[in-house]
Design a protein around this motif. Structure first.
Motif, PDB file in Angstrom:
ATOM      1  N   ASN A 216       0.707  -1.256   0.064  1.00  0.00           N
ATOM      2  CA  ASN A 216       0.041   0.023  -0.027  1.00  0.00           C
ATOM      3  C   ASN A 216       0.763   1.213  -0.076  1.00  0.00           C
ATOM      4  OD1 ASN A 216      -2.470  -1.689   0.286  1.00  0.00           O
ATOM      5  ND2 ASN A 216      -1.928  -1.902   2.307  1.00  0.00           N
ATOM      6  N   GLN A 217       1.800   1.245  -0.890  1.00  0.00           N
ATOM      7  CA  GLN A 217       2.682   2.742  -0.684  1.00  0.00           C
ATOM      8  C   GLN A 217       2.236   3.365  -2.106  1.00  0.00           C
ATOM      9  OE1 GLN A 217       6.483   0.809  -1.354  1.00  0.00           O
ATOM     10  NE2 GLN A 217       7.299   2.018   0.706  1.00  0.00           N
ATOM     11  N   ILE A 218       2.377   4.548  -2.271  1.00  0.00           N
ATOM     12  CA  ILE A 218       2.107   5.697  -3.280  1.00  0.00           C
ATOM     13  C   ILE A 218       3.440   6.127  -4.117  1.00  0.00           C
ATOM     14  CG2 ILE A 218       1.108   7.909  -3.694  1.00  0.00           C
ATOM     15  CD1 ILE A 218      -0.706   7.325  -1.462  1.00  0.00           C
ATOM     16  N   LEU A 219       3.407   6.167  -5.173  1.00  0.00           N
ATOM     17  CA  LEU A 219       4.491   6.646  -5.772  1.00  0.00           C
ATOM     18  C   LEU A 219       4.058   7.966  -6.270  1.00  0.00           C
ATOM     19  CD1 LEU A 219       7.345   6.406  -7.230  1.00  0.00           C
ATOM     20  CD2 LEU A 219       6.249   5.550  -9.229  1.00  0.00           C
ATOM     21  N   ILE A 220       5.140   9.083  -5.983  1.00  0.00           N
ATOM     22  CA  ILE A 220       4.379  10.547  -6.381  1.00  0.00           C
ATOM     23  C   ILE A 220       5.707  11.010  -7.205  1.00  0.00           C
ATOM     24  CG2 ILE A 220       3.559  10.725  -4.071  1.00  0.00           C
ATOM     25  CD1 ILE A 220       5.751  12.714  -3.179  1.00  0.00           C
TER      26      ILE A 220
ATOM     27  N   LYS B 267       0.789   6.630  -9.148  1.00  0.00           N
ATOM     28  CA  LYS B 267       0.587   5.331  -9.189  1.00  0.00           C
ATOM     29  C   LYS B 267       0.178   4.798  -7.524  1.00  0.00           C
ATOM     30  CE  LYS B 267       2.367   0.721 -10.467  1.00  0.00           C
ATOM     31  NZ  LYS B 267       3.234  -0.201 -10.915  1.00  0.00           N
ATOM     32  N   LEU B 268      -0.944   4.104  -7.427  1.00  0.00           N
ATOM     33  CA  LEU B 268      -1.339   3.513  -6.087  1.00  0.00           C
ATOM     34  C   LEU B 268      -0.891   2.110  -6.111  1.00  0.00           C
ATOM     35  CD1 LEU B 268      -4.888   5.051  -5.877  1.00  0.00           C
ATOM     36  CD2 LEU B 268      -2.748   6.111  -4.958  1.00  0.00           C
TER      37      LEU B 268
ATOM     38  N   THR C  42      -5.367  -5.003  -6.173  1.00  0.00           N
ATOM     39  CA  THR C  42      -5.985  -5.095  -4.874  1.00  0.00           C
ATOM     40  C   THR C  42      -5.566  -3.911  -4.017  1.00  0.00           C
ATOM     41  OG1 THR C  42      -5.771  -7.454  -5.172  1.00  0.00           O
ATOM     42  CG2 THR C  42      -5.814  -6.524  -2.792  1.00  0.00           C
ATOM     43  N   GLU C  43      -4.167  -3.685  -4.057  1.00  0.00           N
ATOM     44  CA  GLU C  43      -3.551  -2.394  -3.237  1.00  0.00           C
ATOM     45  C   GLU C  43      -4.256  -1.006  -3.724  1.00  0.00           C
ATOM     46  OE1 GLU C  43       0.532  -4.092  -1.887  1.00  0.00           O
ATOM     47  OE2 GLU C  43       0.507  -2.163  -2.834  1.00  0.00           O
ATOM     48  N   GLN C  44      -4.465  -0.933  -5.044  1.00  0.00           N
ATOM     49  CA  GLN C  44      -4.901   0.329  -5.649  1.00  0.00           C
ATOM     50  C   GLN C  44      -6.400   0.411  -4.941  1.00  0.00           C
ATOM     51  OE1 GLN C  44      -5.024  -0.046  -9.717  1.00  0.00           O
ATOM     52  NE2 GLN C  44      -2.652  -0.341  -9.931  1.00  0.00           N
ATOM     53  N   LYS C  45      -7.171  -0.530  -4.868  1.00  0.00           N
ATOM     54  CA  LYS C  45      -8.256  -0.431  -4.314  1.00  0.00           C
ATOM     55  C   LYS C  45      -8.571  -0.273  -2.967  1.00  0.00           C
ATOM     56  CE  LYS C  45     -12.902  -2.961  -4.481  1.00  0.00           C
ATOM     57  NZ  LYS C  45     -13.589  -2.570  -2.961  1.00  0.00           N
ATOM     58  N   PHE C  46      -7.738  -0.890  -2.197  1.00  0.00           N
ATOM     59  CA  PHE C  46      -7.668  -0.627  -0.606  1.00  0.00           C
ATOM     60  C   PHE C  46      -7.151   0.701  -0.474  1.00  0.00           C
ATOM     61  CE2 PHE C  46      -4.951  -0.121   3.079  1.00  0.00           C
ATOM     62  CZ  PHE C  46      -5.785  -0.605   4.097  1.00  0.00           C
ATOM     63  N   ILE C  47      -6.236   1.454  -1.160  1.00  0.00           N
ATOM     64  CA  ILE C  47      -5.900   2.738  -0.767  1.00  0.00           C
ATOM     65  C   ILE C  47      -7.079   3.860  -1.103  1.00  0.00           C
ATOM     66  CG2 ILE C  47      -4.352   4.518  -1.555  1.00  0.00           C
ATOM     67  CD1 ILE C  47      -2.287   2.204  -2.024  1.00  0.00           C
ATOM     68  N   ALA C  48      -7.635   3.201  -2.289  1.00  0.00           N
ATOM     69  CA  ALA C  48      -8.770   4.518  -2.791  1.00  0.00           C
ATOM     70  C   ALA C  48      -9.974   4.215  -1.805  1.00  0.00           C
ATOM     71  CB  ALA C  48      -9.141   3.964  -4.298  1.00  0.00           C
ATOM     72  N   ASP C  49     -10.136   2.921  -1.389  1.00  0.00           N
ATOM     73  CA  ASP C  49     -11.393   2.709  -0.538  1.00  0.00           C
ATOM     74  C   ASP C  49     -11.071   3.367   1.033  1.00  0.00           C
ATOM     75  OD1 ASP C  49     -12.743   1.769  -2.590  1.00  0.00           O
ATOM     76  OD2 ASP C  49     -12.245  -0.376  -1.817  1.00  0.00           O
ATOM     77  N   LYS C  50      -9.733   3.075   1.346  1.00  0.00           N
ATOM     78  CA  LYS C  50      -9.441   3.367   2.736  1.00  0.00           C
ATOM     79  C   LYS C  50      -9.458   4.962   2.917  1.00  0.00           C
ATOM     80  CE  LYS C  50      -7.707   2.407   7.087  1.00  0.00           C
ATOM     81  NZ  LYS C  50      -8.608   1.730   8.051  1.00  0.00           N
ATOM     82  N   PHE C  51      -8.468   5.526   2.062  1.00  0.00           N
ATOM     83  CA  PHE C  51      -7.990   7.086   2.320  1.00  0.00           C
ATOM     84  C   PHE C  51      -8.691   8.036   1.131  1.00  0.00           C
ATOM     85  CE2 PHE C  51      -4.384   3.940   3.428  1.00  0.00           C
ATOM     86  CZ  PHE C  51      -4.372   4.265   4.989  1.00  0.00           C
TER      87      PHE C  51
ATOM     88  N   ASP D 207       4.074   5.753   2.223  1.00  0.00           N
ATOM     89  CA  ASP D 207       3.384   5.071   2.936  1.00  0.00           C
ATOM     90  C   ASP D 207       1.808   5.561   3.068  1.00  0.00           C
ATOM     91  OD1 ASP D 207       1.907   3.452   4.551  1.00  0.00           O
ATOM     92  OD2 ASP D 207       3.363   3.428   6.237  1.00  0.00           O
ATOM     93  N   SER D 208       0.904   4.928   2.318  1.00  0.00           N
ATOM     94  CA  SER D 208      -0.362   5.605   2.268  1.00  0.00           C
ATOM     95  C   SER D 208      -1.059   5.867   3.599  1.00  0.00           C
ATOM     96  CB  SER D 208      -1.296   4.591   1.215  1.00  0.00           C
ATOM     97  OG  SER D 208      -1.670   3.566   2.056  1.00  0.00           O
ATOM     98  N   SER D 209      -0.463   5.208   4.515  1.00  0.00           N
ATOM     99  CA  SER D 209      -1.050   5.429   5.991  1.00  0.00           C
ATOM    100  C   SER D 209      -0.376   6.920   6.689  1.00  0.00           C
ATOM    101  CB  SER D 209      -1.145   4.291   6.822  1.00  0.00           C
ATOM    102  OG  SER D 209       0.134   3.987   6.839  1.00  0.00           O
ATOM    103  N   ALA D 210       0.841   7.361   6.033  1.00  0.00           N
ATOM    104  CA  ALA D 210       1.547   8.283   6.553  1.00  0.00           C
ATOM    105  C   ALA D 210       1.431   9.372   5.694  1.00  0.00           C
ATOM    106  CB  ALA D 210       2.989   7.830   6.996  1.00  0.00           C
ATOM    107  N   CYS D 211       0.481   9.746   5.002  1.00  0.00           N
ATOM    108  CA  CYS D 211       0.208  10.874   3.873  1.00  0.00           C
ATOM    109  C   CYS D 211      -0.565  11.803   4.297  1.00  0.00           C
ATOM    110  CB  CYS D 211      -0.069  10.277   2.718  1.00  0.00           C
ATOM    111  SG  CYS D 211       1.218   9.343   1.825  1.00  0.00           S
TER     112      CYS D 211
END
Length: 394
Positions: free
Chosen positions: A30-34, A70-71, A76-85, A117-121
């Motif tokens: 569940n990382q994010i590329l920026i 990129k998510l 699966t991770e893309q959906k998790f990040i989109a739904d969670k955050f 880290d998508s949870s530390a953004c």
């Protein structure tokens, strides 16, 4: 998609060098590329270089703001990040990176691309089409007090703001719940003393304290030129560190201080804070919190008094849930620290979105790109910053 980028790395002679390298590959779930658009310098950056904490060839930098390209590693991770955050490609986001890491030297904030880290953004929006601060050029100052609505302001947040979150919850035992003015204070009796009220960490902590109504009474030590902004963050009284006998005055005027935060955390401020804590002791230990990982062993035996002073600290790198090789020691992965970070850092989206969290004073570096990032780090090392955050546009 491109596979190469430029990054600011630690050279063999313990300085910095801009090198072409590969864009980092996803190494955690569940990382994010920026695409990095702005970065901020922190003391930890130059310390990783000068003290040999970061390996040669590692990319430095911890604070980055940019655009999500990129998510996650898969659908699966893309959906998790989109739904969670609620994040999506194209969003503007800021987050913390462990720059100059032994475990993942390929990933750092001071690069054209970085993994977060998508949870530390924290997500933000901008006023301008290019995302940069409106009307400001290289070398300009962004005054404190406005909403987080540009790459520069957002880049100045993560390390100091997320550290403030962890200190508030873990070290101070408060809840990160944003309340209205009618709510009761979590602590209306005791007084919190912050040594270095104008530091980036302290300015964010003070705002969180006010927005969560944690400590009703807060005293700071900082230059008097910062008094107006500190008072706006709910400070009861500020004492100028240049005033003779200011610590003795604080002890006499505020004997109910039971927590001291050394937001500067150098040898002098730590020793002064410890001596002050001993003077404040009555029937309850005084908590002394620092940002250098120091404990009671830092205090010489002839002045150490563990019955009166409880020394604590924090280490933001633990938010990623990995072990942290740190010089000669390796700090084990801290599951509790990680859990608290994951549960609370995403809450900051609210106070950024509604404008209740304000930016501190920011100096935009005169140089653009990674040269500006290197210059900002050197400026921090030389102590040129005074209650302002050094930021570079990438």
């Amino acid at each position: 998609m491109v596979t190469k980028m430029n990054a600011l790395k630690i050279s063999k002679d313990r300085t910095t060098v801009i090198e072409e390298t590969s864009i980092p590959e996803f190494f955690l779930p569940n990382q994010i590329l920026i695409k990095v658009k702005a970065v901020a310098a922190n003391p930890t950056d130059w310390k990783h270089i000068t003290y040999g904490l970061g390996p040669v060839g590692s990319t430095i930098g911890c604070d980055a703001a940019g655009i999500i390209i990129k998510l996650g590693r898969n659908e699966t991770e893309q959906k998790f990040i989109a739904d969670k955050f609620g994040y999506k490609v194209g969003d503007f986001i800021t987050g913390v990176v462990h720059g100059a890491s032994v475990l993942h030297p390929e990933n750092g904030a001071f690069a054209e691309y970085a993994l977060l880290d998508s949870s530390a953004c924290t997500k933000f929006t901008t006023k301008t089409t290019d995302g940069y601060e409106e009307g400001k050029k290289l070398g300009d100052i962004i005054e404190s007090g406005s909403s987080i609505d540009s790459f520069e302001k957002a880049a100045a947040l993560p390390v100091s703001l997320y550290t403030a979150v962890m200190v508030l919850i873990i070290n101070l035992g408060k809840k990160l719940e944003f309340v209205d003015s009618s709510a009761e204070w979590q602590d209306a009796d005791s007084t919190l003393l912050v040594y270095g009220g104008a530091t980036a960490f302290a300015q964010n902590l003070l705002q969180l304290n006010k927005l969560t109504k944690s400590f009703k009474n807060v005293v700071t030590i900082a230059s008097s030129k910062h008094e107006k902004v500190l008072k706006s963050y709910g400070v009861t009284e500020n004492f100028d560190y240049k005033t003779e006998g200011f610590l003795e005055t604080i002890v006499k005027k505020y004997p109910n201080i039971n927590v001291i935060i050394d937001a500067v955390s150098n040898e002098n401020t730590f020793n002064d804070s410890y001596a002050t804590a001993k003077k404040l002791y009555k029937n309850e230990k005084i908590k002394l919190i620092n940002l250098m990982g120091w404990d009671n062993n830092k205090v010489p035996e002839d002045v150490r008094d563990i019955e009166k002073v409880d020394v604590g600290s924090t280490l933001l790198y633990c938010v990623l849930g990995l072990e942290v090789p740190f010089g000669p020691v390796t700090i084990p992965a801290n599951e509790v620290y990680r859990k608290i970070a994951v549960e609370n850092i995403p809450k900051l989206n609210k106070i950024v979105a509604d404008g209740s969290l304000k930016c501190m004073t920011i100096k935009i570096n005169e140089k653009e790109g990674l040269e500006g990032a290197a210059d900002a780090v050197e400026g921090i090392k030389l102590g040129k910053n005074r209650g302002e955050k050094f930021v570079a546009r990438i």
